[in-house]
Motif scaffolding. Structure first.
Motif, PDB file in Angstrom:
ATOM      1  N   ASP A 139       0.847  -1.187   0.000  1.00 13.67           N
ATOM      2  CA  ASP A 139       0.000   0.000   0.000  1.00 13.67           C
ATOM      3  C   ASP A 139       0.889   1.247   0.000  1.00 13.67           C
ATOM      4  O   ASP A 139       2.095   1.158   0.253  1.00 13.67           O
ATOM      5  CB  ASP A 139      -0.912  -0.030   1.242  1.00 13.67           C
ATOM      6  N   VAL A 140       0.286   2.419  -0.263  1.00 12.83           N
ATOM      7  CA  VAL A 140       1.024   3.677  -0.121  1.00 12.83           C
ATOM      8  C   VAL A 140       1.354   3.828   1.364  1.00 12.83           C
ATOM      9  O   VAL A 140       0.441   3.888   2.198  1.00 12.83           O
ATOM     10  CB  VAL A 140       0.167   4.869  -0.602  1.00 12.83           C
ATOM     11  N   PRO A 141       2.621   3.832   1.734  1.00 14.66           N
ATOM     12  CA  PRO A 141       2.963   3.774   3.166  1.00 14.66           C
ATOM     13  C   PRO A 141       2.578   5.051   3.903  1.00 14.66           C
ATOM     14  O   PRO A 141       2.422   6.109   3.303  1.00 14.66           O
ATOM     15  CB  PRO A 141       4.475   3.584   3.167  1.00 14.66           C
ATOM     16  N   ASP A 142       2.449   4.922   5.210  1.00 19.96           N
ATOM     17  CA  ASP A 142       2.044   6.044   6.048  1.00 19.96           C
ATOM     18  C   ASP A 142       2.997   7.227   5.963  1.00 19.96           C
ATOM     19  O   ASP A 142       2.590   8.357   6.158  1.00 19.96           O
ATOM     20  CB  ASP A 142       1.983   5.597   7.516  1.00 19.96           C
ATOM     21  N   TYR A 143       4.255   6.949   5.759  1.00 22.29           N
ATOM     22  CA  TYR A 143       5.168   8.096   5.602  1.00 22.29           C
ATOM     23  C   TYR A 143       6.104   7.812   4.455  1.00 22.29           C
ATOM     24  O   TYR A 143       5.915   6.837   3.725  1.00 22.29           O
ATOM     25  CB  TYR A 143       5.890   8.418   6.890  1.00 22.29           C
ATOM     26  N   GLY A 144       7.085   8.696   4.259  1.00 26.10           N
ATOM     27  CA  GLY A 144       7.930   8.658   3.073  1.00 26.10           C
ATOM     28  C   GLY A 144       8.265   7.247   2.622  1.00 26.10           C
ATOM     29  O   GLY A 144       8.587   6.389   3.448  1.00 26.10           O
ATOM     30  N   PRO A 145       8.186   6.991   1.328  1.00 24.92           N
ATOM     31  CA  PRO A 145       8.400   5.628   0.824  1.00 24.92           C
ATOM     32  C   PRO A 145       9.789   5.082   1.125  1.00 24.92           C
ATOM     33  O   PRO A 145      10.004   3.879   1.040  1.00 24.92           O
ATOM     34  CB  PRO A 145       8.175   5.765  -0.694  1.00 24.92           C
ATOM     35  N   THR A 146      10.731   5.973   1.497  1.00 26.22           N
ATOM     36  CA  THR A 146      12.075   5.467   1.805  1.00 26.22           C
ATOM     37  C   THR A 146      12.459   5.731   3.261  1.00 26.22           C
ATOM     38  O   THR A 146      13.614   5.554   3.643  1.00 26.22           O
ATOM     39  CB  THR A 146      13.125   6.117   0.878  1.00 26.22           C
ATOM     40  N   THR A 147      11.496   6.165   4.089  1.00 21.90           N
ATOM     41  CA  THR A 147      11.813   6.398   5.509  1.00 21.90           C
ATOM     42  C   THR A 147      11.995   5.048   6.209  1.00 21.90           C
ATOM     43  O   THR A 147      11.057   4.245   6.250  1.00 21.90           O
ATOM     44  CB  THR A 147      10.672   7.169   6.203  1.00 21.90           C
ATOM     45  N   PRO A 148      13.176   4.754   6.732  1.00 25.08           N
ATOM     46  CA  PRO A 148      13.404   3.430   7.346  1.00 25.08           C
ATOM     47  C   PRO A 148      12.466   3.181   8.520  1.00 25.08           C
ATOM     48  O   PRO A 148      12.016   4.118   9.194  1.00 25.08           O
ATOM     49  CB  PRO A 148      14.860   3.510   7.824  1.00 25.08           C
ATOM     50  N   PRO A 149      12.185   1.912   8.777  1.00 29.53           N
ATOM     51  CA  PRO A 149      11.183   1.551   9.782  1.00 29.53           C
ATOM     52  C   PRO A 149      11.491   2.063  11.182  1.00 29.53           C
ATOM     53  O   PRO A 149      10.569   2.305  11.954  1.00 29.53           O
ATOM     54  CB  PRO A 149      11.181   0.015   9.768  1.00 29.53           C
TER      55      PRO A 149
END
Ligand code: SF4
Ligand code: SF4
Lengths: 336, 546
Positions: free
Chosen positions: B342-352
């Motif tokens: 899904d479109v992630p909750d925050y930046g697509p490259t923000t590490p977990p």
């Protein structure tokens, strides 16, 4: 695909409209009061194999929420009239089927082992493989069974005798006293012919109604029954009664031991009726005696056609040509 | 309903769930300071920290070049209501004779609210009432309600026939937040105008009056932007683009609310919908059916706010390392350098490990309780204002002490269960949609008459046969309908006593092709302490065979 002559060429006068496939591609299996179209009288007396798909609707009663969306879809698509209804102490919309209500969700509250069950059953034509209505009908072409399993009433040829009503083991056909014709679900034959599912299937929000080949639906039913058994419905069963040769609307019944509570007859059978009588007469030499004997037979039954269309009946060629043209032009089955 | 609240059709919010300013917030700065939450722990996304960008872009969308830093972006053009404008408060004002007129647009307030007899009195106190609707509603003809004498009513009612949604294009937002565009299906009948035309005309005629005659504080009206191809009837696509927002420097439509700024260079009529109508076209009209993950996300179908994200808080579907808790049903998954699914909750490259999972809370984690409830932080059991039983947890405080009591309402409540021994509840039926379906023949055929669901045992006790007429009354009003006797409603044993419940559906009134009792004749004029949602679901009645 070459048309099967034994199925397509009516040697007994068949009114052109009846024999003509509505959209050109439907192949006929049986025609009322027309033994030449009966598979029992096919080559070698054995039922001719189907040349196209056999369709079926599968109603999973356990998934139905009783929204009656299917009832509205049926009325919308088939342009059926609005009927005045009244609440009679039930969530059920109409008390009964009618010429304008071909599909009715029947509601029944019962207690099984102290557990309340709200049974909701879709009541409509089951499209029997051995259609008692068609067998009983004395009017040539008023009821037609197509190879795909659909049993359709042709009001143009209906003489209003209502023998189909007594012939049907499921109490489905309904007589309109004004038009003096009988009506029932036609499985949205025009949609099916165009490669679409019937309107009720399309509209159902819970996928309680499935549509496909009979083979696929039987397989799906098996899976559904496994699922129900795993959920503790140990009496769940498939309703596809053999007494009428199986049906083209089948039910997955969660409480299979309570068929009568769903208004499903345990052992429905199709009485041989007029078709068989005519069939025997034909075997006795009906072809030699020709129409005269057929007419006598019909007269004997007391329900002669009111609009016999003499040309078509006598020559047989007019109808045959129309039929041949219709089928010749069309793709035998636009496969869905 | 989702779309209506998104676009602020409820009291107390501006589009995109921004706050309506209060009178105490005398400057933009003070409003922003009180409305913008601060992160409570490090590495918290605290997305509401962007509040100023959303509000200033909204003001720019409304007032355009007429506002800027010099006039606090038009903040003072916004109304700062002192009282609450919830449903009940509005009708209470009318009941007290403090409301002069009312515009009901696409709504049937007489049937939808509690205590119809009280609502009828309130409506009769209005000088004028405008009803904008495709159908002649009970609310428009309230002077024809049963037991009302038209001669007693002086209210002037103006009925403006408006298009039905099948007669115009537009979008619907479902409860899963999918905005889906639809096309006009049929032409409206002669003489029927779109609501956009009606509202535009209202705006222009008021504006023209201000221009001719002047008036106190005319700026909010005169400065309101109305830049449409046909300013007397904007196209819905134009409105959708305005809601999406644009970059004032380039004139281009924005593709994400991440581009919104608080310096007056961007506009957006509702930040949640930024990305719904971009330079690439109307995203709400997309009909792609691909679903590569098999999770039912369907990212190419319509547009789902925010950012076309299909599941809110999807970060919570993955563990600390970004791997799905349930591998067979992954929401999002961290591949080592980006999120997929899904479109992630925050930046697509923000590490977990760099942000908390709950991006909209100041603490970045989920909440077990909240300080936002007036009767919080923890939940507590209160009885309905009319209850058949004492509250055995605290008998002296049986009901919520923070309920707002309107004048004269306590007198309309039953005092214990002596005269009103049964619990009643109001609901809808699946065959009908509120009141509009009273005009749809096939649906009326399915559910023709007002009815009362009566439990089997109670029917036996009272000698009521299935299908007979019964009368049900509360201290406020009464209804009559067919008894549907059922075993589906079981008696409750409450504090050792048998308690029967009867049920009535809400869909009937005195207009349409089916008419019948109004269920809200029975309900109390009391709202929830937090939401003001009326107490439709539990109150006391009596019942007899009619
Ligand atoms: S259910 Fe009745 S009407 Fe339908 S095909 Fe069977 S016999 Fe005929
Ligand atoms: S539409 Fe489906 S769920 Fe609704 S009543 Fe028909 S079968 Fe049942």
């Amino acid at each position: 695909m070459a048309p099967d002559e034994s199925l397509l060429a009516p040697d007994e006068g068949v009114p052109a409209q009846a024999a003509q496939a509505p959209q050109g591609g439907l192949r006929i299996r049986r025609i009322s009061a027309t033994p030449g179209h009966s598979l029992e009288l096919g080559p070698d007396g054995a039922p001719a194999p189907r040349t196209g798909p056999e369709y079926a609707k599968l109603i999973d009663i356990s998934r139905c929420i009783g929204c009656k969306g299917c009832e509205v879809a049926c009325k919308e698509w088939n342009e059926l009239g609005v009927e005045p209804t009244e609440n009679f102490g039930s969530m059920q919309s109409h008390r009964d089927l009618s010429p304008d209500t071909w599909l009715l969700m029947r509601f029944n509250e019962i207690e099984i082992d102290d557990d309340l069950q709200w049974l909701i059953k879709k009541d409509a034509c089951l499209h029997c493989e051995e259609p008692g209505c068609l067998y009983a009908c004395p009017a040539p072409g008023a009821i037609v069974q197509y190879e795909n399993g659909i049993v359709d009433f042709n009001q143009e040829q209906c003489i209003g005798c209502q023998l189909c009503v007594s012939g049907c083991p499921f109490d489905i056909p309904r007589f309109n006293p004004e038009s003096k014709k009988v009506f029932k679900c036609n499985m949205c034959i025009d949609r099916v012919e165009a490669g679409l599912e019937p309107a009720c299937v399309k509209t159902c929000p819970t996928n309680a109604i499935s549509w496909g080949t009979k083979e696929d639906m039987l397989r799906l039913a098996e899976k559904k029954l496994e699922g129900l058994a795993a959920r503790g419905f140990e009496n769940a069963t498939l309703y596809d009664p053999s007494g009428v040769g199986g049906t083209h609307m089948m039910y997955v019944v969660p409480h299979g031991d309570q068929l009568e509570e769903y208004d499903l007859p345990a052992d429905p059978t199709a009485a041989p009726g007029a078709l068989a009588t005519l069939g025997s007469l034909r075997q006795l030499g009906a072809s030699a005696l020709g129409l005269g004997l057929l007419a006598t037979a019909l007269h004997y039954l007391g329900f002669g056609p009111q609009e016999p269309e003499p040309e078509g009946v006598q020559s047989g060629t007019g109808a045959g040509t129309a039929d041949g043209e219709a089928d010749g032009e069309a793709d035998p089955r636009t496969d869905a | 309903m989702q779309g209506a609240t998104d676009h602020a059709i409820v009291a107390g919010i501006l589009p995109g769930y921004l706050s309506v300013p209060s009178p105490a917030q005398t400057s933009l700065a003070s409003h922003l300071a009180e409305s913008t939450p601060k992160p409570l722990v490090p590495d918290t996304v605290n997305y509401w920290g962007n509040y100023p960008k959303f509000l200033i872009s909204l003001l720019k969308a409304w007032f355009g070049d007429t506002v800027g830093p010099e006039n606090e972006y038009g903040y003072h053009y916004l109304a700062k209501p002192a009282g609450d404008a919830t449903w009940l408060s509005m009708w209470d004002q009318a009941h007290q004779g403090k409301l002069e007129g009312l515009v009901a647009l696409g709504f049937n307030p007489l049937l939808a609210g509690p205590d119809v007899p009280r609502l009828l009195q309130a409506m009769a106190n209005l000088k004028w009432k405008v009803v904008i609707d495709p159908f002649m509603l009970d609310s428009a003809e309230f002077w024809r309600a049963p037991d009302v004498d038209p001669a007693d009513i002086q209210t002037e009612v103006l009925f403006l026939p408006a298009t039905h949604w099948v007669e115009r294009a537009g979008s619907f937002t479902n409860s899963g937040r999918w905005a889906q565009w639809k096309e006009q299906a049929i032409d409206p009948p002669d003489g029927v105008r779109s609501d956009t035309w009606i509202l535009s005309e209202l705006f222009w005629r008021v504006k023209e009056l201000y221009e001719e005659e002047g008036g106190a504080y005319h700026e909010p009206i005169l400065n309101l932007q109305w830049n449409y191809l046909n300013p007397r009837e904007p196209r819905l696509e134009e409105l959708a683009q305005e809601i999406n927002g644009s970059d004032l420097r380039t004139g281009e439509l924005l593709s994400s609310f991440g581009q919104l700024r608080d310096d007056g260079t961007t506009t957006s009529g509702n930040w949640l919908y930024t990305g719904s109508f971009t330079e690439e076209g109307n995203m709400m009209a997309r009909r792609g059916t691909d679903d590569p993950s098999g999770m039912g996300f369907h990212h190419d179908w319509g547009f789902s706010w925010p950012a076309n994200r299909r599941v809110l808080y999807n970060r919570a579907s993955a563990d600390a390392d970004g791997q799905p808790w349930d591998a067979s049903r992954p929401g999002i998954r961290w591949t080592g350098d980006k999120w997929i699914g899904d479109v992630p909750d925050y930046g697509p490259t923000t590490p977990p490990d760099q942000a908390g999972a709950f991006i909209m809370t100041e603490e970045g984690v989920a909440r077990l309780f909240t300080t936002y409830l007036v009767d919080g932080p923890f939940s507590e059991h209160y009885e309905p204002v009319e209850s058949p039983t004492p509250n055995i947890l605290h008998e002296d405080v049986p009901t919520n002490p923070l309920i707002h009591w309107y004048d004269g309402v306590r007198e309309t409540l039953a005092n214990g269960r002596d005269d009103y021994p049964y619990v009643c509840t109001v609901y809808r039926v699946v065959e009908r949609e509120h009141f509009v379906t009273s005009n749809v023949p096939y649906l009326v055929e399915l559910m023709p008459d007002f009815f009362v669901e009566v439990p089997y045992g109670l029917a036996e006790e009272k000698g009521i046969e299935n299908g007979e007429q019964v009368r049900v009354w509360s201290k406020r009003g009464e209804v009559q309908g067919v008894a549907v006797v059922t075993k589906r409603i079981k008696p409750l044993i409450v504090n050792g006593e048998t308690c029967w419940t009867v049920g009535v559906p809400v869909h009937w009134g005195f207009k349409g092709i089916t008419t019948g009792s109004m269920a809200n004749n029975l309900t109390p004029f009391v709202g929830d302490a937090n939401t003001s949602c009326p107490e439709f679901k539990a109150f006391l009645v009596n019942m007899e065979k009619a």
